[in-house]
Scaffold this motif. Structure first.
Motif, PDB file in Angstrom:
ATOM      1  N   GLY A 394       0.793  -1.227   0.000  1.00  0.00           N
ATOM      2  CA  GLY A 394       0.000   0.000   0.000  1.00  0.00           C
ATOM      3  C   GLY A 394       0.818   1.266   0.000  1.00  0.00           C
ATOM      4  N   ASP A 395       2.107   1.186   0.356  1.00  0.00           N
ATOM      5  CA  ASP A 395       2.958   2.376   0.300  1.00  0.00           C
ATOM      6  C   ASP A 395       3.155   2.804  -1.154  1.00  0.00           C
ATOM      7  N   ILE A 396       3.327   4.099  -1.350  1.00  0.00           N
ATOM      8  CA  ILE A 396       3.554   4.645  -2.690  1.00  0.00           C
ATOM      9  C   ILE A 396       5.022   5.029  -2.825  1.00  0.00           C
ATOM     10  N   MET A 411       9.454  -3.697  -5.634  1.00  0.00           N
ATOM     11  CA  MET A 411       8.097  -3.280  -5.265  1.00  0.00           C
ATOM     12  C   MET A 411       7.108  -4.434  -5.346  1.00  0.00           C
ATOM     13  N   VAL A 412       7.325  -5.355  -6.277  1.00  0.00           N
ATOM     14  CA  VAL A 412       6.479  -6.551  -6.333  1.00  0.00           C
ATOM     15  C   VAL A 412       6.625  -7.355  -5.044  1.00  0.00           C
ATOM     16  N   GLN A 417       3.383   0.366  -4.198  1.00  0.00           N
ATOM     17  CA  GLN A 417       2.781   0.745  -5.474  1.00  0.00           C
ATOM     18  C   GLN A 417       3.605   1.855  -6.121  1.00  0.00           C
ATOM     19  N   PRO A 418       4.035   1.658  -7.366  1.00  0.00           N
ATOM     20  CA  PRO A 418       4.847   2.687  -8.027  1.00  0.00           C
ATOM     21  C   PRO A 418       3.989   3.805  -8.603  1.00  0.00           C
ATOM     22  N   LEU A 419       4.475   5.013  -8.481  1.00  0.00           N
ATOM     23  CA  LEU A 419       3.920   6.147  -9.215  1.00  0.00           C
ATOM     24  C   LEU A 419       5.037   6.623 -10.134  1.00  0.00           C
ATOM     25  N   TYR A 420       4.907   6.302 -11.408  1.00  0.00           N
ATOM     26  CA  TYR A 420       5.997   6.563 -12.339  1.00  0.00           C
ATOM     27  C   TYR A 420       6.033   8.032 -12.750  1.00  0.00           C
ATOM     28  N   LYS A 452      -3.354  11.631  -0.160  1.00  0.00           N
ATOM     29  CA  LYS A 452      -2.575  10.390  -0.154  1.00  0.00           C
ATOM     30  C   LYS A 452      -1.098  10.616   0.175  1.00  0.00           C
ATOM     31  N   LEU A 453      -0.755  11.827   0.587  1.00  0.00           N
ATOM     32  CA  LEU A 453       0.658  12.113   0.822  1.00  0.00           C
ATOM     33  C   LEU A 453       1.228  11.247   1.940  1.00  0.00           C
ATOM     34  N   ASP A 454       0.381  10.867   2.897  1.00  0.00           N
ATOM     35  CA  ASP A 454       0.866  10.049   4.007  1.00  0.00           C
ATOM     36  C   ASP A 454       1.302   8.664   3.551  1.00  0.00           C
TER      37      ASP A 454
END
Length: 553
Positions: A394-396, A411-412, A417-420, A452-454
């Motif tokens: 759940g972390d970004i 990350m897998v 979760q990646p934010l590209y 969602k910054l947290d």
């Protein structure tokens, strides 16, 4: 050889000192050979080439003042053949490094035959030499006395010394800084109190570089010059051992946190032998390789191992009728060092308590880290370990889309979760640049707007990129932390490890920038900057405020 006048050549090739030095010696060699061959007017060209060479040689032990004076005397005597022979010998010795172990190369006479450069690696069992380095002595003594002082230091050498060093004497703060930048063979610095600040050379670029780093030599307080110089040198080359000789109260200085970068403080009247022994001990401490030394001892033990019987510590290979050439190719030591987790004696990678632990501590010091952990599977596995250690499902993670595939695998494994974010294309060169800071800030601000910054745990960027682009790491971290103060950064520097050991690239490395950021955040300037920003933008940054993307945070 430096004249100290304003017409002397500028020492402004700080970024390529080694190649600039050899280029000038090649030019001098070419001019000297042309003069020896009878070309007209070449004496003036030789003198001009020597004038270009001489200022830089003030910062190197070899060839040194004595040999350079011999060269100048031969030019004055119109001895074209002698000049050509001496220049060829000096430049050849510098190119091959032969002067480090051949005392004949330090003699002024040409009695010894010319040597060919040593281009072939030392064969196993061949002649070995004591490690060689140079020590920079920053002294207030007049230049006329330095040759005698250098000779005194050489007389301190003993046959039982494990290493050998040559002294390089300079007489000012700026010359000491130049010496540490230009001469990569310097491994220790001895500073005497009472030294002047300005260089005898024309060094405008040095002053400009120092000023850009907040290091203004013109503002040094005379009583604090020694400690201030030590601080500057440690910032430029943190690996160096620094010693201070002073007539002040040594016990106060030794306990002063501001002097923590100094390895030892001496009374100025102490015996030079004490300084000599401390120099050797300091370099020997850095030269020590705990795990490798232990491995050599392990290979020499008369033991038997049973977990790989077909190898039998090389016996089955060396005695084989068919594959003994394999043993000759790799060497016996490779098989004598055969080990596994079942044999013991080499510490544990899982829970190191002995030589591996000491090796990790030494490596941490070398790279400026708090802790270092060795791994057996390279950078790719290290990346996956980091993700599993600091992220959870759940972390970004804000990540460069062009990152190495090990980041995706990490990350897998961790469930993050990646934010590209996209690097900018450079289509005319068929390459990509780095990810613009504006794009990274936009991603953070958008996540803040979405609440969602947290969940944002980390930013992952490649530094330098596969095409050689380097980030302004300090600015990236500073501005991202202004938006999310607990953000982690994973800088993938698999292609950039060498930068730690280059003074001008170190600030762009992750560890170099982190150290600078930590120092800045503890300073009054950081608080002042924060208060000014809070007054302009508010303490809680509004993600809809367009000014956040236009200005530095």
């Amino acid at each position: 050889m430096a004249t100290g006048n304003k017409q002397s050549p500028r020492l402004d090739y700080l970024l390529a000192a080694s190649s600039a030095r050899m280029d000038r010696w090649r030019e001098l060699n070419a001019r000297a050979l042309a003069w020896a061959a009878g070309a007209r007017g070449e004496r003036a060209a030789v003198e001009a080439a020597l004038a270009e060479v001489a200022p830089l040689e003030d910062f190197f032990a070899y060839p040194g003042p004595r040999l350079l004076k011999t060269l100048a005397d031969r030019i004055a005597a119109d001895d074209a053949y002698g000049v050509g022979r001496l220049v060829r010998r000096l430049s050849g010795s510098m190119l091959s490094g032969r002067y480090r172990y051949d005392s004949g190369d330090w003699e002024t006479a040409d009695d010894s035959a010319d040597h060919l450069p040593d281009r072939v690696p030392l064969a196993p069992g061949g002649e070995s030499h004591r490690p060689y380095f140079e020590t920079l002595l920053v002294t207030p003594w007049p230049a006329a006395q330095r040759a005698g002082i250098a000779q005194e230091i050489r007389r301190l050498r003993r046959n039982e010394d494990a290493m050998i060093y040559e002294p390089v004497l300079v007489g000012s703060v700026e010359d000491a800084i130049l010496g540490t930048i230009l001469n990569g063979k310097v491994e220790a610095v001895v500073i005497y109190d009472g030294i002047p600040v300005p260089s005898q050379h024309d060094v405008p670029l040095l002053r400009e570089v120092l000023a850009s780093q907040g290091l203004d030599t013109s503002s040094l307080v005379p009583r604090e010059i020694g400690v201030a110089l030590a601080r500057i040198i440690k910032r430029i080359r943190p690996e160096l051992d620094i010693y201070l000789l002073t007539d002040r109260r040594v016990e106060e200085l030794a306990g002063d946190p501001a002097a923590s970068m100094i390895r030892r403080v001496f009374y100025e009247v102490e015996e030079l032998m004490e300084v000599h022994l401390n120099i050797l001990e300091g370099v020997a401490d850095r030269l020590e390789t705990p795990h490798f030394d232990n491995l050599k001892r392990y290979a020499a033990r008369p033991i038997s191992t049973f977990h790989a019987l077909p190898i039998a510590r090389g016996k089955s290979i060396m005695k084989s009728n068919w594959i003994h050439d394999m043993g000759e190719f790799y060497g016996l030591n490779l098989f004598l060092a055969e080990t596994s987790a079942t044999t013991g004696g080499l510490d544990s990678m899982l829970e190191p308590t002995g030589t591996i632990k000491r090796a990790q501590e030494k490596f941490a010091r070398a790279v400026g880290a708090d802790h270092v952990f060795f791994v057996t599977n390279g950078t790719s596995t290290s990346n996956k370990m980091v993700y599993q250690a600091v992220t959870k499902p759940g972390d970004i993670v804000i990540v460069d889309r062009n990152c190495h595939k090990s980041h995706h695998y990490g990350m897998v494994l961790s469930g993050a979760q990646p934010l590209y974010v996209e690097a900018y294309p450079m289509t005319e060169y068929s390459m990509y640049g780095a990810v613009p800071l504006r794009i990274i800030k936009r991603a953070l601000l958008d996540l803040k707007a979405e609440g969602k910054l947290d969940r944002v745990k980390m930013v992952t960027l490649t530094n330098c990129t596969f095409d050689g682009h380097v980030y302004n790491t300090l600015r990236v971290m500073k501005e991202c932390l202004a938006i999310k103060p607990d953000l982690l950064f994973l800088w993938d520097e698999a292609w950039f490890g060498f930068a730690r050991f280059t003074p001008f690239l170190r600030p762009r490395t992750a560890m170099g920038a982190a150290a600078a950021l930590e120092e800045w955040r503890a300073s009054p300037a950081a608080l002042t900057a924060y208060e000014a920003q809070a007054a302009e933008l508010g303490e809680d940054l509004d993600p809809a405020d367009p000014r956040l993307l236009e200005r530095s945070l």
